[in-house]
Design a protein around this motif. Structure first.
Motif, PDB file in Angstrom:
ATOM      1  N   VAL A 138       0.871  -1.179   0.000  1.00 45.17           N
ATOM      2  CA  VAL A 138       0.000   0.000   0.000  1.00 45.17           C
ATOM      3  C   VAL A 138       0.903   1.222   0.000  1.00 45.17           C
ATOM      4  O   VAL A 138       1.755   1.380   0.887  1.00 45.17           O
ATOM      5  CB  VAL A 138      -0.928   0.009   1.225  1.00 45.17           C
ATOM      6  CG1 VAL A 138      -1.780   1.274   1.256  1.00 45.17           C
ATOM      7  CG2 VAL A 138      -1.818  -1.232   1.227  1.00 45.17           C
ATOM      8  N   GLU A 146      -1.373  12.195   0.979  1.00 44.08           N
ATOM      9  CA  GLU A 146      -1.792  11.540   2.217  1.00 44.08           C
ATOM     10  C   GLU A 146      -0.681  11.510   3.248  1.00 44.08           C
ATOM     11  O   GLU A 146       0.497  11.387   2.908  1.00 44.08           O
ATOM     12  CB  GLU A 146      -2.248  10.105   1.929  1.00 44.08           C
ATOM     13  CG  GLU A 146      -3.528  10.009   1.127  1.00 44.08           C
ATOM     14  CD  GLU A 146      -3.993   8.585   0.949  1.00 44.08           C
ATOM     15  OE1 GLU A 146      -5.130   8.382   0.532  1.00 44.08           O
ATOM     16  OE2 GLU A 146      -3.201   7.652   1.214  1.00 44.08           O
ATOM     17  N   GLN A 150      -2.752   8.155   7.182  1.00 47.01           N
ATOM     18  CA  GLN A 150      -3.794   7.819   6.206  1.00 47.01           C
ATOM     19  C   GLN A 150      -3.403   6.595   5.379  1.00 47.01           C
ATOM     20  O   GLN A 150      -4.246   5.728   5.095  1.00 47.01           O
ATOM     21  CB  GLN A 150      -4.046   9.017   5.289  1.00 47.01           C
ATOM     22  CG  GLN A 150      -4.732  10.181   5.973  1.00 47.01           C
ATOM     23  CD  GLN A 150      -4.809  11.408   5.087  1.00 47.01           C
ATOM     24  OE1 GLN A 150      -3.798  11.874   4.552  1.00 47.01           O
ATOM     25  NE2 GLN A 150      -6.010  11.936   4.917  1.00 47.01           N
ATOM     26  N   ILE A 151      -2.137   6.515   4.995  1.00 45.28           N
ATOM     27  CA  ILE A 151      -1.673   5.350   4.236  1.00 45.28           C
ATOM     28  C   ILE A 151      -1.802   4.089   5.088  1.00 45.28           C
ATOM     29  O   ILE A 151      -2.269   3.037   4.605  1.00 45.28           O
ATOM     30  CB  ILE A 151      -0.227   5.568   3.780  1.00 45.28           C
ATOM     31  CG1 ILE A 151      -0.166   6.727   2.781  1.00 45.28           C
ATOM     32  CG2 ILE A 151       0.354   4.299   3.152  1.00 45.28           C
ATOM     33  CD1 ILE A 151       1.228   7.249   2.517  1.00 45.28           C
ATOM     34  N   ARG A 154      -5.346   2.902   5.179  1.00 48.65           N
ATOM     35  CA  ARG A 154      -5.747   2.124   4.005  1.00 48.65           C
ATOM     36  C   ARG A 154      -5.164   0.713   4.049  1.00 48.65           C
ATOM     37  O   ARG A 154      -5.794  -0.240   3.577  1.00 48.65           O
ATOM     38  CB  ARG A 154      -5.335   2.846   2.723  1.00 48.65           C
ATOM     39  CG  ARG A 154      -6.164   4.084   2.452  1.00 48.65           C
ATOM     40  CD  ARG A 154      -6.028   4.590   1.034  1.00 48.65           C
ATOM     41  NE  ARG A 154      -4.705   5.131   0.758  1.00 48.65           N
ATOM     42  CZ  ARG A 154      -3.773   4.530   0.032  1.00 48.65           C
ATOM     43  NH1 ARG A 154      -4.005   3.330  -0.486  1.00 48.65           N
ATOM     44  NH2 ARG A 154      -2.605   5.101  -0.187  1.00 48.65           N
ATOM     45  N   ALA A 157      -7.388  -1.111   6.347  1.00 48.18           N
ATOM     46  CA  ALA A 157      -8.659  -1.369   5.668  1.00 48.18           C
ATOM     47  C   ALA A 157      -8.527  -2.518   4.677  1.00 48.18           C
ATOM     48  O   ALA A 157      -9.465  -3.321   4.505  1.00 48.18           O
ATOM     49  CB  ALA A 157      -9.126  -0.104   4.958  1.00 48.18           C
ATOM     50  N   TRP A 158      -7.349  -2.629   4.021  1.00 51.48           N
ATOM     51  CA  TRP A 158      -7.131  -3.751   3.108  1.00 51.48           C
ATOM     52  C   TRP A 158      -7.193  -5.067   3.871  1.00 51.48           C
ATOM     53  O   TRP A 158      -7.802  -6.041   3.400  1.00 51.48           O
ATOM     54  CB  TRP A 158      -5.773  -3.619   2.421  1.00 51.48           C
ATOM     55  CG  TRP A 158      -5.479  -4.768   1.490  1.00 51.48           C
ATOM     56  CD1 TRP A 158      -5.815  -4.875   0.179  1.00 51.48           C
ATOM     57  CD2 TRP A 158      -4.844  -6.007   1.851  1.00 51.48           C
ATOM     58  NE1 TRP A 158      -5.415  -6.096  -0.307  1.00 51.48           N
ATOM     59  CE2 TRP A 158      -4.826  -6.811   0.685  1.00 51.48           C
ATOM     60  CE3 TRP A 158      -4.296  -6.514   3.026  1.00 51.48           C
ATOM     61  CZ2 TRP A 158      -4.267  -8.084   0.662  1.00 51.48           C
ATOM     62  CZ3 TRP A 158      -3.740  -7.784   3.004  1.00 51.48           C
ATOM     63  CH2 TRP A 158      -3.725  -8.559   1.846  1.00 51.48           C
ATOM     64  N   SER A 161     -10.855  -5.831   4.702  1.00 51.61           N
ATOM     65  CA  SER A 161     -11.652  -6.268   3.555  1.00 51.61           C
ATOM     66  C   SER A 161     -11.232  -7.644   3.062  1.00 51.61           C
ATOM     67  O   SER A 161     -12.047  -8.396   2.518  1.00 51.61           O
ATOM     68  CB  SER A 161     -11.543  -5.243   2.422  1.00 51.61           C
ATOM     69  OG  SER A 161     -10.218  -5.198   1.907  1.00 51.61           O
TER      70      SER A 161
END
Length: 238
Positions: A138, A146, A150-151, A154, A157-158, A161
């Motif tokens: 990522v 960002e 923030q990175i 994500r 979040a990966w 998910s």
């Protein structure tokens, strides 16, 4: 109606790239010199330019003498040189592949969370052979807009998910070499283990609040396994 329990989240290791897994300073510094040369001013001393490795490049140029009206042009020159030459002038630190294999064999998820634009991070990880040892890469958007937090968000979040469960902050750790790695980790309520072979140094990392600093790559996997509550790999029979 009862639902089956969700699987327990796997321990998660978020990994910085530049200065943590690989030595990308030669390519970054040559591109920084090209950008200052285009501007017609001397580049900062090498010790100062090493601070350019890791943070968003716009922030570094702004902090070291590039006026706002020249910033877009200087960044464009840097990006052109880095994308053509500098991105490939990098080497993986000795011992890093072995450390990643040990962590994966113990059951940890390994996700790179880097401020390097993803358009460069993904191919360079493939070029230097890191991709098969990682679960995901990522990186920053092209405009590097960002923050590290923030990175990292994500990256988390990966994992959510992909696995269907939230990572456990108590069994998640960020590994990095600069203060923004520590600050990003704290924003998500997780610990950051600093590495002393990178570009920030122990003083910077501890001042930012790193949980500990590891100075030898050979010690990284054992320290992370202990922190994550994972068993050390069995020694092969002698």
């Amino acid at each position: 109606m009862t639902h089956p329990p969700l699987p327990a989240p796997r321990p998660l290791v978020l990994l910085d790239l530049d200065g943590t897994l690989m030595d990308s300073a030669p390519g970054v510094l040559s591109s920084v010199r090209a950008a200052y040369g285009h501007l017609g001013v001397p580049a900062p001393a090498d010790a100062v330019m090493r601070t350019f490795v890791g943070p968003p490049i716009r922030r570094s140029f702004t902090a070291h003498g590039v006026a706002a009206e020249h910033l877009a042009d200087v960044v464009a020159v840097y990006n052109e040189h880095f994308g053509r030459v500098g991105v490939w002038d990098t080497t993986v630190f000795d011992g890093v592949p072995e450390a990643l294999r040990t962590l994966r064999d113990a059951g940890a998820l390994l996700v790179v969370a880097t401020a390097k634009p993803v358009a460069w991070a993904v191919p360079i990880c493939a070029e230097v052979g890191l991709t098969p040892l990682l679960d995901a890469v990522v990186g920053a958007p092209a405009d590097e807009s960002e923050s590290k937090a923030q990175i990292m968000g994500r990256a988390i979040a990966w994992v959510r998910s992909t696995t269907g469960v939230d990572p456990d902050p108590a069994r998640t750790v960020m590994v990095g070499d600069r203060e923004h790695d520590v600050e990003g980790a704290h924003a998500h309520g997780i610990a950051c283990v600093g590495v002393g072979w990178g570009y920030g140094g122990e003083e910077e990392l501890l001042r930012a609040g790193a949980a500990e600093v590891v100075h030898d790559v050979a010690d990284l996997a054992p320290r992370l396994l202990h922190r994550l509550g994972l068993p050390a790999p069995a020694r092969p029979p002698s």
